[in-house]
Design an enzyme around this catalytic site. Sequence first.
Site, PDB file in Angstrom:
ATOM      1  N   MET A  80       0.431  -1.418  -0.271  1.00 31.77           N
ATOM      2  CA  MET A  80      -0.317  -0.052  -0.186  1.00 31.77           C
ATOM      3  C   MET A  80       0.507   1.218  -0.038  1.00 31.77           C
ATOM      4  SD  MET A  80      -3.145  -1.772   2.886  1.00 31.77           S
ATOM      5  CE  MET A  80      -4.270   0.173   1.993  1.00 31.77           C
ATOM      6  N   HIS A  81       0.361   2.130  -0.089  1.00 34.72           N
ATOM      7  CA  HIS A  81       0.750   3.650   0.015  1.00 34.72           C
ATOM      8  C   HIS A  81       2.290   3.822  -0.875  1.00 34.72           C
ATOM      9  CE1 HIS A  81      -1.006   2.402   3.730  1.00 34.72           C
ATOM     10  NE2 HIS A  81      -0.047   2.308   4.762  1.00 34.72           N
ATOM     11  N   ASP A 240      -2.678  -5.668   0.453  1.00 37.44           N
ATOM     12  CA  ASP A 240      -2.125  -6.127   1.515  1.00 37.44           C
ATOM     13  C   ASP A 240      -2.914  -6.161   2.723  1.00 37.44           C
ATOM     14  OD1 ASP A 240      -0.174  -4.008   2.168  1.00 37.44           O
ATOM     15  OD2 ASP A 240       1.767  -4.937   1.132  1.00 37.44           O
TER      16      ASP A 240
END
Length: 506
Positions: A80-81, A240
């Site tokens: 992520m991110h 995830d």
Amino acid sequence: MTECLLGIDIGTSGCKALLAGLDGAVLASRTETYPLSQPRPGWSEQNPADWVDAARRAVGSLLAENPDLSVKAIGLSGQMHGLTPLDAAHRVLRPAILWNDQRNAAECAEATDRAGGEAALLALTNNRMLAGYTGGKILWMRAHEPELFGRLAHVLNPKDYLRLVLTGERATEVSDASGTGLFDTRARRWSTELLDRLDLSPDLLPPVHESSTVSGRLSASGAALLGLSEGIPVVGGGGDAVIQTLGSGVIVPGEIQTTIGTAGIVACALDRPSDNPGGRLQVFCNVDPAMWHCMGVSLNAGGAMSWFRGLAADFAGGEAPSFDALVARAATSPASAKGLLFLPYLFGERCPHPDPAARGAFVGLTARHGAADMTRAVMEGVVHGLFDIFAVMEEAGIGRGIVKASGGGARSPLWRQMQADLFGCDVVTTEGAAEGGAFGAALLAGVGIGVWPDATSAAAVCRAVTRDAPNPDTGAVYEAANRIYRTLHSALAQASTDLGHPRLDP
């Protein structure tokens, strides 16, 4: 041909492809690795082309080894991110800036100020703008790479870049969007109010769907890349850290999931978007459209063990010892490693200490300590970090009747027992939980095409395979050690900041 579901997870160290049957059984999986670049202290980057090539290799190998399986739908998961910056022609402008990158602390502070302060930001998104979130990275590009920013047309997270390559569709879904820091998680939409205050165009961000929505179909080029048929549906998927709760069967309130992957995660499901006082936790949208997701993330878990393995190889002047060999050595050291603690803050920390300057440390080291003790201290330090997160969740009224362990660390009986002893409850693993986000992505692909009516039904197929009960005597030792562990971040915070000065760490 036997019909199956394909999950693809773009992780930090590699891409995992997994095939699951329409009954939810894991049939086969394959992982292909790629490098991580750290060009400066606190920076963490990857080449998006490496993700695509690894997906091609992983899926290709998997299909070659299982020629009797026919893929009916694809689910995507990923770290992520991450910021994947694209121009108007969908060309990558620079290496992707990853979730564990800490360069944008100043821009996160700027975002908070421009939102009207922390309370105003929480009212807009229910989350802080943490260093590592995508939003702060966009502001960093604007401040430090103005020429590239001037060409920036689209921003995608890692799994969504793979979706673009496979389908031609620019899209995301609610769980990964939640981790940008630019998403109203209560209303499950982009926060146009925050984007306006940050002077960012909404056009930078992709359309957002619920996680089980079919968000595209394999294009001719995508099908050729993976060796599959054109037109196969690709569902939204999930970040995830969120989607792997589905793969562990944690979809309703009352159960806790821990994950030891590169990062460490403690998570649970919520039936409403609970307020997040102080922003100490992360409250995201769940992959189930009627649920939300509460978690805390430590930036360092299995990654700390990987670092330690590399260190062992450097000292030996040769090949790194296997993970199993390290764990076997750690098992010869007693609980609490003869009074040795390890702080796993190798990339700074996020929860419960949002501190990009935090640094790792062995505390209590003496001449009595050997390699076994140091190895055990690293493993225990990861578990102390998980419990540190849970302590914040417990303050918010979240209980711990059972822990479901996932990620690669769930394969280790020693790591599972450490968790059972410190958390003081049974630790269970389910079939597929160690496969991480790829298994959850495969299950969600099934929801998307109607194999299961909803995510709760899909989670019900997750069968328990191990159960570790707590040892009260060892638990008492860990509880005493944890009281000390929880004082160390504040005790060392100023020293960690000072050691990051360019004169000392150029």
